[in-house]
Design a protein around this motif. Structure first.
Motif, mmCIF file in Angstrom:
data_model
loop_
_atom_site.group_PDB
_atom_site.id
_atom_site.type_symbol
_atom_site.label_atom_id
_atom_site.label_comp_id
_atom_site.label_asym_id
_atom_site.label_seq_id
_atom_site.Cartn_x
_atom_site.Cartn_y
_atom_site.Cartn_z
ATOM 1 N N GLN A 68 0.858 -1.193 0.000
ATOM 2 C CA GLN A 68 0.000 0.000 0.000
ATOM 3 C C GLN A 68 0.894 1.243 0.000
ATOM 4 N N ASN A 69 0.682 2.149 -0.923
ATOM 5 C CA ASN A 69 1.443 3.399 -1.069
ATOM 6 C C ASN A 69 2.915 3.180 -1.413
ATOM 7 N N CYS A 70 3.282 2.001 -1.852
ATOM 8 C CA CYS A 70 4.658 1.696 -2.247
ATOM 9 C C CYS A 70 4.874 2.183 -3.677
ATOM 10 N N THR A 71 5.979 2.895 -3.907
ATOM 11 C CA THR A 71 6.302 3.322 -5.265
ATOM 12 C C THR A 71 7.419 2.489 -5.881
ATOM 13 N N SER A 72 8.319 1.944 -5.055
ATOM 14 C CA SER A 72 9.453 1.198 -5.570
ATOM 15 C C SER A 72 9.588 -0.130 -4.825
#
Length: 173
Positions: A68-72
């Motif tokens: 959740q809300n991870c970009t990388s």
């Protein structure tokens, strides 16, 4: 694995991810600096996330919220029929996810590993939950014949919806 724990410094050609003591083959959204053997950026980059459990890259109800809300993502992502049906044998228990759970992946911009979506037949018509994905870096032991992106056996899939995907390295798509 796309990363390993470093000792003092990362061996060439691996790069050290800032502040983490992890070695990686590429820096995702960060900028590689081959002179210092580190991932650097002139702007603040979000902390990377990992899928951390004994089932490796398999997405299931017990780990999908880690993204959740991870970009990388440092590592790989495997969405398999078991992700939706669950599994409980030989002491290994996997609780199933729902299609709505896949929205936890909406923020992913880069994956420093492979992405595989395999044998999912439960109303998976689009991969739109990965619409922000810009890069997939693969791994040396990428999924099925060195594919960084592997999508197969998904009878309901009609659209990939990867409008921002610009880079697939270390393997085929």
């Amino acid at each position: 694995e796309a990363f390993m724990q470093c000792q003092a410094s990362c061996p060439v050609p691996l790069l050290e991810f800032p502040g983490l003591k992890f070695c990686t083959r590429n820096c995702g959204t960060a900028v590689s600096n081959f002179t210092t053997n580190r991932c650097v950026s002139s702007q603040r980059i979000a902390s990377p996330c990992f899928l951390t459990d004994e089932l490796g890259p398999l997405v299931h109800a017990g780990n999908i919220r880690q993204l959740q809300n991870c970009t990388s993502l440092i590592g790989s992502l495997l969405i398999h029929r078991i992700s939706f049906t669950g599994y409980n044998k030989n002491g290994i228990k996997v609780d199933p996810i729902t299609m709505d759970d896949l929205t936890a992946l909406n923020s992913l911009v880069s994956v420093n590993g492979f992405i595989a979506v395999v044998d999912v037949s439960v109303n998976l018509t689009s991969l739109g939950f990965l619409s922000r994905l810009e890069s997939v870096y693969g791994t040396y032991d990428a999924y099925r014949n060195y594919h960084s992106v592997y999508i197969a056996g998904n009878s309901q899939l009609r659209s990939l919806d990867f409008p921002k995907l610009r880079a697939v390295q270390y393997g085929n798509a």
